[in-house]
Design a protein around this motif. Structure first.
Motif, short mmCIF file in Angstrom:
data_model
loop_
_atom_site.label_atom_id
_atom_site.label_comp_id
_atom_site.label_asym_id
_atom_site.label_seq_id
_atom_site.Cartn_x
_atom_site.Cartn_y
_atom_site.Cartn_z
N GLY A 12 0.85 -1.19 0.00
CA GLY A 12 0.00 0.00 0.00
C GLY A 12 0.88 1.24 0.00
N VAL A 13 0.53 2.20 -0.86
CA VAL A 13 1.32 3.43 -0.97
C VAL A 13 0.38 4.59 -0.70
CG1 VAL A 13 2.78 4.80 -2.50
CG2 VAL A 13 2.86 2.31 -2.64
N CYS A 19 6.79 8.62 -1.31
CA CYS A 19 6.29 7.72 -2.37
C CYS A 19 7.38 7.34 -3.36
CB CYS A 19 5.17 8.41 -3.16
SG CYS A 19 3.57 8.31 -2.38
N TYR A 20 8.30 8.29 -3.62
CA TYR A 20 9.31 7.98 -4.64
C TYR A 20 10.22 6.84 -4.17
CZ TYR A 20 13.20 10.46 -2.33
OH TYR A 20 14.19 10.84 -1.46
N LYS A 21 10.37 6.72 -2.84
CA LYS A 21 11.18 5.62 -2.32
C LYS A 21 10.40 4.30 -2.37
CE LYS A 21 13.92 8.41 0.87
NZ LYS A 21 14.27 8.63 2.27
N ALA A 22 9.07 4.40 -2.37
CA ALA A 22 8.25 3.18 -2.43
C ALA A 22 8.47 2.47 -3.76
CB ALA A 22 6.78 3.52 -2.23
N GLU A 45 -1.47 9.06 -5.57
CA GLU A 45 -1.48 9.34 -7.02
C GLU A 45 -1.10 10.78 -7.34
OE1 GLU A 45 -4.43 7.39 -9.80
OE2 GLU A 45 -5.50 7.20 -7.89
N GLN A 46 -1.19 11.66 -6.35
CA GLN A 46 -0.74 13.05 -6.56
C GLN A 46 0.79 13.10 -6.63
OE1 GLN A 46 -2.84 15.81 -6.89
NE2 GLN A 46 -4.45 14.25 -6.92
N ALA A 89 3.83 1.47 2.87
CA ALA A 89 5.04 2.29 2.89
C ALA A 89 5.04 3.23 1.70
CB ALA A 89 6.28 1.39 2.85
N PRO A 90 4.99 4.52 1.88
CA PRO A 90 4.86 5.21 3.16
C PRO A 90 3.44 5.11 3.69
CG PRO A 90 4.85 6.79 1.35
CD PRO A 90 5.10 5.44 0.74
N CYS A 91 3.33 5.17 5.03
CA CYS A 91 2.02 5.16 5.68
C CYS A 91 1.82 6.51 6.36
CB CYS A 91 1.96 4.02 6.69
SG CYS A 91 0.32 3.84 7.43
#
Ligand code: CTP
Length: 404
Positions: A12-13, A19-22, A45-46, A89-91
Motif C-alpha cells: 500500500g502506498v 512515495c518515490y522511495k516506495a 497518485e498526486q 510504505a509510506p504510511c
C-alpha cells in the motif's frame, strides 16, 4: 532461495513525498522474487503514478478507480486473501488513523480490513505529526493488534524541519519485511550470538594488524537466522556492510573485546556461531604514540591473543542455556584434518570448514565452498554456493541440532 521468493506482497502506498522511495522498495521486493501488488491511495497518485509501479513490478497497480470497476466486489477480498504480507510504505498519519479505527473508505483501507496476513507499517509524516497524541494512540492501538512498525527515523523532513517521521530507507524496509515474513519461523524464541569479520589488533594509535575477512558470511548467517525467526546478536569489526535489520549489531575490534562481548551475552544465548576470523596473535605492547619513520624500523613483538572458542569450551558447564557452539575453520592446506582437530579441541557441535586457497570462494567474495563436520563424526560437502545459501544450509542444521 530468498524468503521473498514466490511470496505475495501487497504494498500500500499513501500520500507522502516518500512515495518515490516506495518505487525503489517495490523494485527491490520484485528483484528478490516477490510478486508485488501495489495499491495507491488518491493522495499517493498526486505524488507518483500507477505506471511507475507497474513498470518495476510487472503487475497491475491498483487505484481507487478499480474500487468502482466490474471486479470491485471481489477485488479487495482477493488481494487481501492472497497476500502473505501487507506492507504500507509510506504510511501517512491519515492512513494510520483509518487502520486504527477500521475505517474503509478507499481500496487500500477496505483491503486492509479484508486481509488476514500480518501487517507492516512504515510511517512517514512531518515533524510533530508522529508525536501527536492522536497518532501515538493509533500507533499503540495497531501495535496491540500485532502490527509491525518499521521506523519512522529521526532526521530532516521535506519541510526542512527536524524530527521523528522520516520513512526508513528502502534497503532497511526490505530487511524489516524479510524479518516480518520469518518471525514465526522454526527458530522463534531462540537467541543466537553470531560473530563476523576479522579482528583489528592495534600497533599504535593509527595502525593495526587485521586480515582479509569481509564479514559477508557472518552477516549472511545473521540474516538467515532472523528469517528463521531467531533473535540475533551480531558482533563484527567496523564494516560498510548493511546491518541486518532486526539484529542487535555491536562493533568490536580486538579479540579481547570480542571475548568480553561474547562472554557477557552468552548466559542468555541458545547458540553461538563463531564465523569471525579472529587473530591468534596481538601486539604485546601497543605504542602510545604513532610510530615515526625517523625512529627507524620498529621491532613489533607479538604475543598470543585469547581464544574465544577455547574459553567458551571451558565455561560451558556454567552456561545451561547454551545448547550449541559452531566454529568456522579457514584453512589453506589439510582442510579436513585441521578442521576435525579444531572440532575436537574447541568442543564444537559443528565446524564449517572452508578452503581459502581457492580463488572463487572464501574471503571477501560472495561465494563459499564448505564442508560441514559434526561432533558425531558425520560430514557433509556443500557445492560452491552463495554465502546466503551457505548460511541457510548451516541454519537448517542448527535448527535440527537445537531440536535434538
Ligand atoms: N577463534 C577464536 N578465537 C581466536 C581465533 C579463532 O574463537 N583467537 C575461532 C574462530 O572464530 C573460528 C575457529 O576458532 O570459529 C577456528 O579459527 P581458525 O582461525 O581457523 O583457527 P585457530 O584456532 O585460530 O587455529 P590456527 O590459526 O592454528 O588454524
Amino acid at each position: 532461495m530468498s524468503i521473498l521468493s514466490g511470496k505475495h506482497i501487497l504494498l500500500g502506498v499513501t500520500g507522502s513525498i516518500a512515495c518515490y522511495k516506495a518505487a525503489d522498495l517495490a523494485s527491490k521486493l520484485t528483484q528478490a522474487g516477490a510478486m508485488v501488488d501495489v495499491i495507491l491511495t488518491a493522495a499517493a497518485e498526486q505524488f507518483i503514478t500507477p505506471l511507475t509501479f507497474q513498470s518495476v513490478t510487472g503487475r497491475k497497480a491498483f487505484t481507487d478507480a478499480d474500487l468502482w470497476g466490474g471486479q470491485a466486489h471481489v477485488l479487495h477480498v482477493g488481494l487481501g486473501h492472497q497476500a502473505d504480507l501487507l506492507v504500507i510504505a509510506p504510511c501517512t498519519a491519515n492512513t494510520l488513523a483509518k487502520l486504527a479505527h477500521g475505517q474503509a473508505d478507499n481500496l487500500l483501507a477496505i483491503t486492509a480490513l479484508a486481509a488476514q496476513c500480518p501487517l507492516v507499517l512504515a510511517p512517514a509524516m512531518d515533524a510533530g505529526m508522529y508525536d501527536n497524541p492522536a497518532t501515538q494512540a493509533n500507533v499503540q492501538n495497531l501495535q496491540a493488534r500485532g502490527a509491525t512498525f518499521l521506523g519512522p527515523a529521526a532526521g530532516r523532513m521535506a519541510s526542512g524541519m527536524q524530527g521523528l517521521g522520516r520513512m526508513l530507507e528502502p534497503a532497511e524496509l526490505l530487511g524489516g519485511i524479510r524479518q516480518a515474513l520469518g518471525q514465526a519461523g522454526p527458530l522463534k524464541g531462540r537467541h543466537l550470538v553470531i560473530t563476523a569479520g576479522g579482528s583489528q589488533e592495534p600497533i599504535d594509535p593509527v595502525r593495526f594488524i587485521s586480515n582479509r575477512s569481509s564479514g559477508k558470511q557472518g552477516y549472511a548467517l545473521a540474516q538467515a537466522a532472523l528469517e528463521a525467526g531467531a533473535r540475533v546478536t551480531l558482533f563484527a569489526h567496523p564494516t560498510a556492510l548493511v546491518p541486518p535489520y532486526g539484529a542487535a549489531v555491536h562493533t568490536v575490534r580486538t579479540v579481547q573485546e570480542m571475548l568480553d562481548a561474547v562472554m557477557e551475552v552468552l548466559p542468555d544465548a541458545d547458540g553461538l556461531i563463531m564465523a569471525a576470523a579472529l587473530a591468534d596473535f596481538r601486539v604485546e605492547t601497543v605504542a602510545e604514540h604513532k610510530l615515526k619513520k625517523q625512529d627507524g624500523i620498529p621491532k613489533i613483538r607479538l604475543t598470543t591473543a585469547p581464544d574465544v572458542l577455547a574459553t567458551v569450551a571451558k565455561a560451558r558447564g556454567s552456561l545451561p542455556r547454551l545448547k550449541l557452539v559452531v566454529g568456522f575453520a579457514a584453512e589453506s592446506r589439510n582442510l579436513l584434518e585441521n578442521a576435525k582437530a579444531k572440532l575436537a579441541s574447541k568442543k564444537l557441535d559443528l565446524i564449517v570448514a572452508n578452503d581459502i586457497s581457492a580463488t572463487d570462494a572464501g574471503f571477501a567474495v560472495d561465494e563459499n565452498r564448505v564442508t560441514l563436520l559434526f561432533a558425531d563424526g558425520h560430514q557433509e560437502n556443500l557445492p560452491l554456493m552463495g554465502k546466503d545459501e551457505v548460511a541457510q544450509a548451516v541454519l537448517s542444521h542448527i535448527q535440527a541440532l537445537l531440536e535434538r
